[in-house]
Design an enzyme around this catalytic site. Structure first.
Site, PDB file in Angstrom:
ATOM      1  N   SER A 188       0.883  -1.132   0.223  1.00 55.13           N
ATOM      2  CA  SER A 188      -0.030  -0.033  -0.066  1.00 55.13           C
ATOM      3  C   SER A 188       0.835   1.226   0.056  1.00 55.13           C
ATOM      4  O   SER A 188       2.227   1.240  -0.041  1.00 55.13           O
ATOM      5  CB  SER A 188      -0.888   0.026   1.204  1.00 55.13           C
ATOM      6  OG  SER A 188      -0.375   0.389   2.338  1.00 55.13           O
ATOM      7  N   TYR A 248       3.520  -0.760  10.445  1.00 56.93           N
ATOM      8  CA  TYR A 248       2.882  -0.986   9.030  1.00 56.93           C
ATOM      9  C   TYR A 248       3.835  -0.378   7.888  1.00 56.93           C
ATOM     10  O   TYR A 248       3.940  -1.092   6.927  1.00 56.93           O
ATOM     11  CB  TYR A 248       1.463  -0.140   9.140  1.00 56.93           C
ATOM     12  CG  TYR A 248       0.672  -0.126   7.930  1.00 56.93           C
ATOM     13  CD1 TYR A 248      -0.407  -1.439   7.895  1.00 56.93           C
ATOM     14  CD2 TYR A 248       0.712   0.499   6.951  1.00 56.93           C
ATOM     15  CE1 TYR A 248      -0.855  -1.675   6.730  1.00 56.93           C
ATOM     16  CE2 TYR A 248      -0.209   0.425   5.824  1.00 56.93           C
ATOM     17  CZ  TYR A 248      -0.975  -0.716   5.750  1.00 56.93           C
ATOM     18  OH  TYR A 248      -1.612  -0.752   4.617  1.00 56.93           O
TER      19      TYR A 248
END
Length: 159
Positions: A26, A38
């Site tokens: 992402s 993340y």
């Protein structure tokens, strides 16, 4: 299309002289999103695909990392129901897993997919190349302008 674990996939794909390995990632790879862990994981996935692209050169196997936009899943639907004021606009343009599956299938079926080897691709953008839309013809947007673009790996190879 057959789905295998990474070590098995490598052996089978190289032996067959063809294959596609897709990592899902992402924009969190290049912008702050959901915290440091993340972002580090997403950056690592993109680097993994880039380095596998080097390893798979001239084998017929293609490795890519695919940046998806917001996904419409059971979890995101629940979050939207619980916090509509925060997520309604955001989820309006969300991608479905089926959309991303069609993008992956199109890359797989592309006779010129070797040109994508080692790259990080934005699903909404590559979908346009293949004429893929969501149900009803909706085209999910790319978030490149707002969230950043994939890093281009340096061409140096140190073995």
């Amino acid at each position: 299309m057959t789905i295998l674990s990474p070590p098995s996939a490598r052996r089978v794909a190289v032996a067959a002289g063809q294959g596609l390995i897709v990592f899902t990632s992402s924009f969190g790879s290049v912008c702050y999103m959901h915290g440091p862990a993340y972002g580090a994981q997403k950056a690592g996935v993109d680097k993994f695909a880039a380095d596998m692209g080097v390893d798979f050169r001239d084998t017929g196997v293609t490795a890519v990392s695919l940046w998806m936009g917001p996904l419409r899943t059971e979890w995101s639907e629940r979050t939207l129901t619980e916090h509509p004021e925060q997520y309604a606009a955001f989820m309006h343009d969300a991608e479905t897993p089926e959309f991303n599956g069609r993008v992956i299938a199109a890359i797989h079926d592309d006779a010129g997919r070797a040109a994508l080897n080692g790259q990080t691709l934005i699903a909404a953008e590559i979908a346009g190349r293949y004429g893929i839309t969501e149900a009803g013809g909706r085209r999910p947007p790319s978030y490149r302008d707002r969230l950043g673009e994939p890093r281009i790996p340096h061409p140096a190879i140190v073995v």
